[in-house]
Design a protein around this motif. Structure first.
Motif, PDB file in Angstrom:
ATOM      1  N   CYS A  90      -2.056  -1.780  -9.400  1.00 52.54           N
ATOM      2  CA  CYS A  90      -3.214  -2.183  -8.588  1.00 52.54           C
ATOM      3  C   CYS A  90      -2.855  -2.201  -7.102  1.00 52.54           C
ATOM      4  O   CYS A  90      -3.636  -1.736  -6.267  1.00 52.54           O
ATOM      5  CB  CYS A  90      -3.724  -3.550  -9.027  1.00 52.54           C
ATOM      6  SG  CYS A  90      -4.551  -3.511 -10.631  1.00 52.54           S
ATOM      7  N   ALA A  91      -1.692  -2.723  -6.762  1.00 55.12           N
ATOM      8  CA  ALA A  91      -1.266  -2.759  -5.360  1.00 55.12           C
ATOM      9  C   ALA A  91      -1.145  -1.338  -4.806  1.00 55.12           C
ATOM     10  O   ALA A  91      -1.586  -1.068  -3.679  1.00 55.12           O
ATOM     11  CB  ALA A  91       0.064  -3.499  -5.229  1.00 55.12           C
ATOM     12  N   CYS A  92      -0.589  -0.454  -5.582  1.00 56.45           N
ATOM     13  CA  CYS A  92      -0.448   0.937  -5.144  1.00 56.45           C
ATOM     14  C   CYS A  92      -1.804   1.616  -5.007  1.00 56.45           C
ATOM     15  O   CYS A  92      -2.040   2.364  -4.052  1.00 56.45           O
ATOM     16  CB  CYS A  92       0.436   1.714  -6.111  1.00 56.45           C
ATOM     17  SG  CYS A  92       2.168   1.212  -6.047  1.00 56.45           S
ATOM     18  N   ARG A  93      -2.714   1.349  -5.940  1.00 55.05           N
ATOM     19  CA  ARG A  93      -4.038   1.951  -5.853  1.00 55.05           C
ATOM     20  C   ARG A  93      -4.758   1.488  -4.591  1.00 55.05           C
ATOM     21  O   ARG A  93      -5.379   2.274  -3.883  1.00 55.05           O
ATOM     22  CB  ARG A  93      -4.859   1.604  -7.090  1.00 55.05           C
ATOM     23  CG  ARG A  93      -6.243   2.258  -7.130  1.00 55.05           C
ATOM     24  CD  ARG A  93      -6.170   3.794  -7.173  1.00 55.05           C
ATOM     25  NE  ARG A  93      -5.421   4.234  -8.323  1.00 55.05           N
ATOM     26  CZ  ARG A  93      -5.940   4.539  -9.511  1.00 55.05           C
ATOM     27  NH1 ARG A  93      -7.245   4.488  -9.685  1.00 55.05           N
ATOM     28  NH2 ARG A  93      -5.161   4.904 -10.495  1.00 55.05           N
ATOM     29  N   MET A  94      -4.650   0.202  -4.277  1.00 56.35           N
ATOM     30  CA  MET A  94      -5.280  -0.305  -3.057  1.00 56.35           C
ATOM     31  C   MET A  94      -4.701   0.381  -1.819  1.00 56.35           C
ATOM     32  O   MET A  94      -5.441   0.775  -0.912  1.00 56.35           O
ATOM     33  CB  MET A  94      -5.088  -1.819  -2.938  1.00 56.35           C
ATOM     34  CG  MET A  94      -5.924  -2.624  -3.890  1.00 56.35           C
ATOM     35  SD  MET A  94      -5.766  -4.400  -3.583  1.00 56.35           S
ATOM     36  CE  MET A  94      -4.266  -4.788  -4.471  1.00 56.35           C
ATOM     37  N   ALA A 108      -5.775  -5.692   5.771  1.00 52.68           N
ATOM     38  CA  ALA A 108      -4.648  -6.607   5.982  1.00 52.68           C
ATOM     39  C   ALA A 108      -4.187  -7.196   4.651  1.00 52.68           C
ATOM     40  O   ALA A 108      -2.979  -7.294   4.392  1.00 52.68           O
ATOM     41  CB  ALA A 108      -5.028  -7.709   6.957  1.00 52.68           C
ATOM     42  N   ALA A 109      -5.130  -7.556   3.799  1.00 52.01           N
ATOM     43  CA  ALA A 109      -4.778  -8.092   2.481  1.00 52.01           C
ATOM     44  C   ALA A 109      -4.076  -7.031   1.637  1.00 52.01           C
ATOM     45  O   ALA A 109      -3.105  -7.328   0.937  1.00 52.01           O
ATOM     46  CB  ALA A 109      -6.025  -8.599   1.764  1.00 52.01           C
ATOM     47  N   VAL A 110      -4.550  -5.795   1.713  1.00 48.71           N
ATOM     48  CA  VAL A 110      -3.919  -4.700   0.959  1.00 48.71           C
ATOM     49  C   VAL A 110      -2.465  -4.543   1.393  1.00 48.71           C
ATOM     50  O   VAL A 110      -1.565  -4.432   0.550  1.00 48.71           O
ATOM     51  CB  VAL A 110      -4.691  -3.380   1.160  1.00 48.71           C
ATOM     52  CG1 VAL A 110      -3.906  -2.196   0.629  1.00 48.71           C
ATOM     53  CG2 VAL A 110      -6.063  -3.457   0.509  1.00 48.71           C
ATOM     54  N   MET A 111      -2.236  -4.541   2.687  1.00 52.93           N
ATOM     55  CA  MET A 111      -0.868  -4.358   3.182  1.00 52.93           C
ATOM     56  C   MET A 111       0.019  -5.539   2.778  1.00 52.93           C
ATOM     57  O   MET A 111       1.179  -5.353   2.424  1.00 52.93           O
ATOM     58  CB  MET A 111      -0.887  -4.161   4.682  1.00 52.93           C
ATOM     59  CG  MET A 111      -1.791  -3.010   5.058  1.00 52.93           C
ATOM     60  SD  MET A 111      -1.143  -1.916   6.247  1.00 52.93           S
ATOM     61  CE  MET A 111      -2.526  -0.774   6.379  1.00 52.93           C
ATOM     62  N   ALA A 112      -0.539  -6.731   2.797  1.00 52.74           N
ATOM     63  CA  ALA A 112       0.232  -7.906   2.383  1.00 52.74           C
ATOM     64  C   ALA A 112       0.562  -7.848   0.893  1.00 52.74           C
ATOM     65  O   ALA A 112       1.687  -8.137   0.490  1.00 52.74           O
ATOM     66  CB  ALA A 112      -0.552  -9.173   2.703  1.00 52.74           C
ATOM     67  N   SER A 115       3.177  -5.195   0.304  1.00 51.88           N
ATOM     68  CA  SER A 115       4.465  -5.693   0.782  1.00 51.88           C
ATOM     69  C   SER A 115       5.045  -6.715  -0.185  1.00 51.88           C
ATOM     70  O   SER A 115       6.253  -6.727  -0.431  1.00 51.88           O
ATOM     71  CB  SER A 115       4.305  -6.332   2.167  1.00 51.88           C
ATOM     72  OG  SER A 115       3.916  -5.362   3.095  1.00 51.88           O
ATOM     73  N   GLN A 116       4.181  -7.549  -0.727  1.00 58.98           N
ATOM     74  CA  GLN A 116       4.626  -8.548  -1.701  1.00 58.98           C
ATOM     75  C   GLN A 116       5.270  -7.861  -2.900  1.00 58.98           C
ATOM     76  O   GLN A 116       6.328  -8.272  -3.362  1.00 58.98           O
ATOM     77  CB  GLN A 116       3.446  -9.397  -2.142  1.00 58.98           C
ATOM     78  CG  GLN A 116       3.770 -10.430  -3.186  1.00 58.98           C
ATOM     79  CD  GLN A 116       2.519 -11.145  -3.692  1.00 58.98           C
ATOM     80  OE1 GLN A 116       1.396 -10.684  -3.496  1.00 58.98           O
ATOM     81  NE2 GLN A 116       2.709 -12.255  -4.358  1.00 58.98           N
ATOM     82  N   CYS A 117       4.640  -6.808  -3.383  1.00 59.16           N
ATOM     83  CA  CYS A 117       5.213  -6.063  -4.511  1.00 59.16           C
ATOM     84  C   CYS A 117       6.511  -5.378  -4.096  1.00 59.16           C
ATOM     85  O   CYS A 117       7.465  -5.326  -4.865  1.00 59.16           O
ATOM     86  CB  CYS A 117       4.220  -5.021  -5.022  1.00 59.16           C
ATOM     87  SG  CYS A 117       2.873  -5.718  -5.965  1.00 59.16           S
ATOM     88  N   ASN A 121      10.902  -9.234  -6.853  1.00 59.08           N
ATOM     89  CA  ASN A 121      12.032  -8.908  -7.709  1.00 59.08           C
ATOM     90  C   ASN A 121      11.757  -7.729  -8.635  1.00 59.08           C
ATOM     91  O   ASN A 121      12.582  -7.382  -9.456  1.00 59.08           O
ATOM     92  CB  ASN A 121      12.464 -10.128  -8.527  1.00 59.08           C
ATOM     93  CG  ASN A 121      11.356 -10.638  -9.427  1.00 59.08           C
ATOM     94  OD1 ASN A 121      10.253 -10.098  -9.456  1.00 59.08           O
ATOM     95  ND2 ASN A 121      11.648 -11.680 -10.168  1.00 59.08           N
ATOM     96  N   PHE A 122      10.597  -7.064  -8.487  1.00 62.48           N
ATOM     97  CA  PHE A 122      10.307  -5.907  -9.324  1.00 62.48           C
ATOM     98  C   PHE A 122      11.176  -4.714  -8.947  1.00 62.48           C
ATOM     99  O   PHE A 122      11.484  -3.869  -9.751  1.00 62.48           O
ATOM    100  CB  PHE A 122       8.837  -5.479  -9.208  1.00 62.48           C
ATOM    101  CG  PHE A 122       7.876  -6.549  -9.611  1.00 62.48           C
ATOM    102  CD1 PHE A 122       8.034  -7.251 -10.790  1.00 62.48           C
ATOM    103  CD2 PHE A 122       6.807  -6.853  -8.799  1.00 62.48           C
ATOM    104  CE1 PHE A 122       7.143  -8.238 -11.157  1.00 62.48           C
ATOM    105  CE2 PHE A 122       5.901  -7.833  -9.158  1.00 62.48           C
ATOM    106  CZ  PHE A 122       6.073  -8.523 -10.338  1.00 62.48           C
ATOM    107  N   PHE A 123      11.541  -4.629  -7.663  1.00 57.84           N
ATOM    108  CA  PHE A 123      12.262  -3.477  -7.154  1.00 57.84           C
ATOM    109  C   PHE A 123      13.360  -3.918  -6.211  1.00 57.84           C
ATOM    110  O   PHE A 123      13.305  -4.992  -5.644  1.00 57.84           O
ATOM    111  CB  PHE A 123      11.319  -2.540  -6.362  1.00 57.84           C
ATOM    112  CG  PHE A 123      10.159  -2.079  -7.167  1.00 57.84           C
ATOM    113  CD1 PHE A 123      10.313  -1.129  -8.162  1.00 57.84           C
ATOM    114  CD2 PHE A 123       8.919  -2.603  -6.951  1.00 57.84           C
ATOM    115  CE1 PHE A 123       9.247  -0.707  -8.894  1.00 57.84           C
ATOM    116  CE2 PHE A 123       7.835  -2.186  -7.689  1.00 57.84           C
ATOM    117  CZ  PHE A 123       8.010  -1.228  -8.663  1.00 57.84           C
ATOM    118  N   GLU A 124      14.302  -3.018  -5.998  1.00 58.43           N
ATOM    119  CA  GLU A 124      15.306  -3.279  -4.986  1.00 58.43           C
ATOM    120  C   GLU A 124      14.660  -3.024  -3.625  1.00 58.43           C
ATOM    121  O   GLU A 124      13.912  -2.092  -3.446  1.00 58.43           O
ATOM    122  CB  GLU A 124      16.491  -2.342  -5.176  1.00 58.43           C
ATOM    123  CG  GLU A 124      17.217  -2.556  -6.485  1.00 58.43           C
ATOM    124  CD  GLU A 124      18.315  -1.534  -6.702  1.00 58.43           C
ATOM    125  OE1 GLU A 124      18.439  -0.601  -5.890  1.00 58.43           O
ATOM    126  OE2 GLU A 124      19.057  -1.685  -7.662  1.00 58.43           O
TER     127      GLU A 124
END
Length: 129
Positions: A90-94, A108-112, A115-117, A121-124
Motif C-alpha cells: 500500500c505504501a508503495c502504491r501510494m 506529505a502523508a504519502v511520503m511519511a 519513509s516509515q516503511c 524493521n522490514f528492510f535494511e
C-alpha cells in the motif's frame, strides 16, 4: 466491535481501489512486497528532489487522488491487523501514484508513510542508499 469496523473499513478501501483501477493484492508475500518496495525505492533514488517538488497537481486525476486518500485513511487500520507485506504494498502504491499523477493534499502523508516503511524493521536502511 472496533476491530470489526477496522476490517470493514479495509474491505471497503480495497473495493474502492479496485473500482478506480488500482487493484492491490490482499495477501502478498513478503518476497513480493520487497520486490515492489525495491522498484519504488529505486525509482525515488533516481528522481531528483527538485523533480518531485515540481510534480504537477494531481487535480487532473480525481480518481487517482481519491485512491491515494483512501489508502492514507486506512493505513493505520492496516497496521493493526494486516501483514507487514500488505502495508508495504500500500505504501508503495501510494508513492507510485504520487510519482505518476502528481502532488495533492495527501502527498506529505504519502511520503511519511513510505519513509516509515523504508526505515522500519522490514528492510535494511541501506536499501535507500
Amino acid at each position: 466491535e472496533s476491530r470489526l469496523k477496522l476490517d470493514e473499513m479495509a474491505e471497503t478501501a480495497f473495493w474502492i481501489m479496485e473500482m478506480v483501477g488500482e487493484d492491490i493484492p490482499k495477501d502478498p508475500s513478503m518476497k513480493d512486497a520487497e520486490a515492489t518496495y525495491r522498484k519504488t525505492a529505486d525509482r525515488l533514488k533516481n528522481t531528483a528532489d527538485e523533480e518531485i517538488m515540481n510534480l504537477p497537481s494531481i487535480e487532473k486525476y480525481p480518481l487517482k487522488d481519491f485512491a491515494i486518500k483512501t489508502l492514507v485513511s486506512i493505513f493505520q487500520a492496516l497496521h493493526h491487523k494486516h501483514s507487514p507485506a500488505l502495508r508495504i504494498e500500500c505504501a508503495c502504491r501510494m508513492m507510485d501514484l504520487t510519482l505518476n499523477y502528481g502532488l495533492g493534499e495527501s502527498s506529505a502523508a504519502v511520503m511519511a508513510i513510505f519513509s516509515q516503511c523504508s526505515l522500519s524493521n522490514f528492510f535494511e536502511v541501506k536499501t535507500l542508499a
